[in-house]
Design a protein around this motif. Structure first.
Motif, mmCIF file in Angstrom:
data_model
loop_
_atom_site.group_PDB
_atom_site.id
_atom_site.type_symbol
_atom_site.label_atom_id
_atom_site.label_comp_id
_atom_site.label_asym_id
_atom_site.label_seq_id
_atom_site.Cartn_x
_atom_site.Cartn_y
_atom_site.Cartn_z
ATOM 1 N N ILE A 1 0.890 -1.288 -0.051
ATOM 2 C CA ILE A 1 -0.166 -0.100 -0.006
ATOM 3 C C ILE A 1 0.858 1.135 0.011
ATOM 4 C CG2 ILE A 1 -1.589 1.222 1.421
ATOM 5 C CD1 ILE A 1 -2.583 -1.184 2.540
ATOM 6 N N VAL A 2 0.447 2.148 -0.966
ATOM 7 C CA VAL A 2 0.999 3.317 -0.866
ATOM 8 C C VAL A 2 0.124 4.478 -0.123
ATOM 9 C CG1 VAL A 2 2.317 5.515 -2.349
ATOM 10 C CG2 VAL A 2 2.617 3.062 -2.820
ATOM 11 N N THR A 3 0.555 5.138 0.799
ATOM 12 C CA THR A 3 -0.314 5.969 1.329
ATOM 13 C C THR A 3 0.243 7.353 1.787
ATOM 14 O OG1 THR A 3 -1.949 6.346 3.110
ATOM 15 C CG2 THR A 3 0.078 5.387 3.892
ATOM 16 N N GLN A 4 -0.626 8.402 1.499
ATOM 17 C CA GLN A 4 -0.352 9.808 1.697
ATOM 18 C C GLN A 4 -0.765 10.135 3.415
ATOM 19 O OE1 GLN A 4 -1.136 12.202 -2.158
ATOM 20 N NE2 GLN A 4 -2.924 11.548 -1.261
ATOM 21 N N ASN A 5 -1.681 9.171 3.967
ATOM 22 C CA ASN A 5 -2.107 9.273 5.316
ATOM 23 C C ASN A 5 -0.934 9.211 6.412
ATOM 24 O OD1 ASN A 5 -4.551 9.687 4.099
ATOM 25 N ND2 ASN A 5 -5.156 7.712 4.630
ATOM 26 N N ILE A 6 -0.937 9.947 7.411
ATOM 27 C CA ILE A 6 -0.022 9.880 8.348
ATOM 28 C C ILE A 6 -0.455 9.353 9.694
ATOM 29 C CG2 ILE A 6 1.454 11.654 7.477
ATOM 30 C CD1 ILE A 6 -0.046 13.865 9.370
ATOM 31 N N GLY B 1 -16.140 10.344 -6.298
ATOM 32 C CA GLY B 1 -16.112 11.401 -7.331
ATOM 33 C C GLY B 1 -15.393 11.008 -8.356
ATOM 34 N N GLU B 2 -15.323 11.987 -9.291
ATOM 35 C CA GLU B 2 -14.256 12.005 -10.489
ATOM 36 C C GLU B 2 -12.721 11.876 -10.162
ATOM 37 O OE1 GLU B 2 -15.236 14.731 -13.784
ATOM 38 O OE2 GLU B 2 -17.222 14.158 -13.722
ATOM 39 N N THR B 3 -12.047 11.503 -10.745
ATOM 40 C CA THR B 3 -10.551 11.868 -10.517
ATOM 41 C C THR B 3 -9.758 12.344 -11.530
ATOM 42 O OG1 THR B 3 -9.216 9.776 -11.085
ATOM 43 C CG2 THR B 3 -10.695 9.568 -9.242
ATOM 44 N N GLN B 4 -8.722 12.746 -11.404
ATOM 45 C CA GLN B 4 -7.814 13.435 -12.696
ATOM 46 C C GLN B 4 -7.499 12.346 -13.629
ATOM 47 O OE1 GLN B 4 -6.281 16.592 -12.408
ATOM 48 N NE2 GLN B 4 -7.851 16.977 -10.874
ATOM 49 N N LEU C 1 -6.723 12.045 -6.555
ATOM 50 C CA LEU C 1 -5.356 12.106 -7.392
ATOM 51 C C LEU C 1 -4.981 13.400 -7.579
ATOM 52 C CD1 LEU C 1 -6.161 9.136 -9.798
ATOM 53 C CD2 LEU C 1 -4.452 9.158 -7.871
ATOM 54 N N GLU C 2 -5.573 14.378 -6.780
ATOM 55 C CA GLU C 2 -5.147 15.710 -7.223
ATOM 56 C C GLU C 2 -3.907 16.021 -6.367
ATOM 57 O OE1 GLU C 2 -8.639 17.771 -5.783
ATOM 58 O OE2 GLU C 2 -9.438 17.529 -7.712
ATOM 59 N N VAL C 3 -3.599 15.409 -5.196
ATOM 60 C CA VAL C 3 -2.426 15.797 -4.334
ATOM 61 C C VAL C 3 -1.255 15.274 -5.016
ATOM 62 C CG1 VAL C 3 -1.791 15.665 -2.102
ATOM 63 C CG2 VAL C 3 -3.859 16.112 -2.501
ATOM 64 N N ALA C 4 -0.061 16.089 -5.293
ATOM 65 C CA ALA C 4 1.329 15.562 -5.617
ATOM 66 C C ALA C 4 1.677 14.995 -4.107
ATOM 67 C CB ALA C 4 1.952 16.851 -6.173
ATOM 68 N N PRO C 5 2.783 14.098 -4.228
ATOM 69 C CA PRO C 5 3.287 13.544 -5.336
ATOM 70 C C PRO C 5 2.588 12.177 -5.913
ATOM 71 C CG PRO C 5 4.581 12.756 -3.266
ATOM 72 C CD PRO C 5 3.534 13.743 -2.916
ATOM 73 N N CYS D 1 -0.367 11.515 -7.313
ATOM 74 C CA CYS D 1 -0.895 11.340 -8.655
ATOM 75 C C CYS D 1 0.153 11.364 -9.731
ATOM 76 C CB CYS D 1 -1.760 12.715 -8.877
ATOM 77 S SG CYS D 1 -0.425 14.101 -8.777
ATOM 78 N N TRP D 2 1.560 11.647 -9.103
ATOM 79 C CA TRP D 2 2.800 11.151 -10.268
ATOM 80 C C TRP D 2 2.918 9.841 -10.496
ATOM 81 C CZ3 TRP D 2 6.363 15.079 -7.576
ATOM 82 C CH2 TRP D 2 5.881 16.472 -7.802
ATOM 83 N N LEU D 3 2.511 8.820 -9.762
ATOM 84 C CA LEU D 3 2.711 7.447 -9.601
ATOM 85 C C LEU D 3 1.780 6.851 -10.917
ATOM 86 C CD1 LEU D 3 2.456 6.544 -5.958
ATOM 87 C CD2 LEU D 3 4.423 6.868 -7.232
ATOM 88 N N VAL D 4 0.625 7.452 -11.196
ATOM 89 C CA VAL D 4 -0.245 6.938 -12.252
ATOM 90 C C VAL D 4 0.483 6.377 -13.351
ATOM 91 C CG1 VAL D 4 -2.575 7.056 -13.305
ATOM 92 C CG2 VAL D 4 -2.354 7.737 -10.981
ATOM 93 N N PRO D 5 0.915 7.512 -14.099
ATOM 94 C CA PRO D 5 1.500 7.384 -15.305
ATOM 95 C C PRO D 5 2.746 6.093 -15.314
ATOM 96 C CG PRO D 5 1.689 9.567 -14.754
ATOM 97 C CD PRO D 5 1.199 9.060 -13.742
ATOM 98 N N ALA D 6 3.074 5.862 -14.078
ATOM 99 C CA ALA D 6 4.272 5.105 -14.243
ATOM 100 C C ALA D 6 3.611 3.327 -14.282
ATOM 101 C CB ALA D 6 4.926 4.836 -12.847
ATOM 102 N N ALA D 7 2.475 3.378 -14.082
ATOM 103 C CA ALA D 7 1.849 1.973 -13.849
ATOM 104 C C ALA D 7 1.417 1.295 -15.437
ATOM 105 C CB ALA D 7 0.593 1.804 -12.894
#
Ligand SMILES: [Zn+2]
Length: 209
Positions: A59-64, A175-178, A154-158, A160-166
């Motif tokens: 899991i990759v998370t932005q939560n702390i 809701g909608e995402t980028q 997927l609005e928060v960097a970084p 959202c930058w992972l998506v193009p790598a997959a």
């Protein structure tokens, strides 16, 4: 919640900490305390169950808030750090977060290291460089069979930058995402309910001979 009463970008920044460390700690203490007493939800538990079954590698998370670990997940990359500990940028000493929060709540702010330096939480603050965990996350995204995005616009960097790598992408979000256009599977709804159904489905499939 607490975030609506203040601008986290302004409060939880590197410059806010260095400009006025007492204010940084006094204002963030209730937020950190609320986060570190939160409990996992059905979504956290379902993800832990999917990992246990070998269906999720990590899991990759932005939560702390450490809730993935609390729910039982083992392989967790916290790209924004966590609230379990703090460190002194002066001498590098590490310490548990809880006593620091108690100290600040009693009016003793900012919490200081024995060397005189001000402790900072082991979270990524605004204006901090990208953490090492992000580079590992990017490698994971590059080699995974499927990147499953759960409950993020997927609005928060970084992240959202992972998506193009997959190479393949599935999204579960209210809701909608980028990145909706890039997803092979797009499910709109409550992540907790959908993931719980997914666990049941997986258990059914694994029971079949
Ligand atoms: Zn120190």
């Amino acid at each position: 919640g607490l975030w609506s009463q203040m601008d986290p970008m302004e409060l939880l920044s590197r410059s806010a900490l260095s400009r006025n460390p007492a204010n940084f700690w006094t204002r963030s203490e209730p937020i950190f305390r609320e986060m570190s007493t939160a409990q996992p939800n059905p979504c956290h538990y379902a993800l832990a169950r999917l990992e246990e079954k070998g269906l999720i590698r990590g899991i990759v998370t932005q939560n702390i808030d450490s809730l993935h670990q609390l729910a039982g997940s083992k392989s967790v990359l916290e790209v924004h750090g966590h609230l379990r500990s703090a460190h002194c940028p002066g001498c590098g000493a590490h310490t548990d977060m809880r006593p620091l929060l108690d100290q600040v709540a009693k009016g003793d702010s900012p919490p200081r290291c024995s060397c005189g330096g001000v402790f900072r939480p082991d979270v990524v603050l605004f204006e901090d460089p990208l953490p090492d965990a992000f580079h590992v996350a990017w490698q994971w995204a590059r080699v995974c069979d499927l990147l499953l995005v759960v409950g993020s616009s997927l609005e928060v960097a970084p992240v959202c930058w992972l998506v193009p790598a997959a190479s393949r992408l599935a999204i579960i979000n209210m809701g909608e995402t980028q990145c909706d256009d890039m997803a092979e599977v797009l499910i709109r709804g409550k992540a907790g309910e959908i993931l719980t159904d997914l666990v049941k489905e997986a258990e059914g499939l694994q029971r079949q001979p």
